[in-house]
Design a protein around this motif. Structure first.
Motif, PDB file in Angstrom:
ATOM      1  N   SER A   1      35.859 -33.260  -5.073  1.00 32.99           N
ATOM      2  CA  SER A   1      34.710 -32.510  -4.593  1.00 32.99           C
ATOM      3  C   SER A   1      34.202 -31.616  -5.709  1.00 32.99           C
ATOM      4  CB  SER A   1      35.061 -31.681  -3.360  1.00 32.99           C
ATOM      5  OG  SER A   1      36.055 -30.742  -3.678  1.00 32.99           O
TER       6      SER A   1
ATOM      7  N   TRP B   1      29.400 -31.751  -3.051  1.00 33.87           N
ATOM      8  CA  TRP B   1      29.690 -33.161  -2.794  1.00 33.87           C
ATOM      9  C   TRP B   1      31.196 -33.329  -2.609  1.00 33.87           C
ATOM     10  CZ3 TRP B   1      32.916 -35.512  -6.293  1.00 33.87           C
ATOM     11  CH2 TRP B   1      33.068 -34.856  -7.514  1.00 33.87           C
ATOM     12  N   GLN B   2      31.537 -34.403  -1.892  1.00 33.64           N
ATOM     13  CA  GLN B   2      32.941 -34.696  -1.622  1.00 33.64           C
ATOM     14  C   GLN B   2      33.106 -36.199  -1.448  1.00 33.64           C
ATOM     15  OE1 GLN B   2      34.513 -33.688   2.317  1.00 33.64           O
ATOM     16  NE2 GLN B   2      36.246 -32.736   1.285  1.00 33.64           N
TER      17      GLN B   2
END
Length: 91
Positions: A3, A82-83
């Protein structure tokens, strides 16, 4: 799992090492104004508004390295997170 968090204007240009052939989910959330364009590998861009609501895409039969590129749309500001997570394949 991987992430990150970046400023929208700086964008994200990351290559995630994955287990080839497995299924993953990429989630993106943007908070601020405007929106961002998300491109995963060679797929069509997906527009994500900077409204704090996460958007997700499945990546089935993943490559060994997954290119993730997130760029700001004109006038966009804020932060983008984001991940990438592994998921069980669909039954």
């Amino acid at each position: 799992m991987e992430s990150g968090l970046e400023r929208v204007r700086e964008g994200v240009h990351h290559r995630s090492p994955l287990m080839k052939g497995k299924t993953y989910k990429l989630s993106v959330a943007c908070v601020g104004t405007g929106g961002v364009q998300v491109v995963i590998a060679d797929r069509d861009p997906q527009s994500v508004p900077c409204d704090g609501v996460p958007a997700s895409r499945r990546v089935e039969s993943a490559p060994e390295q997954l290119p993730v590129d997130i760029t700001a749309e004109a006038g966009a500001t804020g932060m983008v997170a984001w991940q990438v997570v592994s998921v069980s394949p669909r039954s």
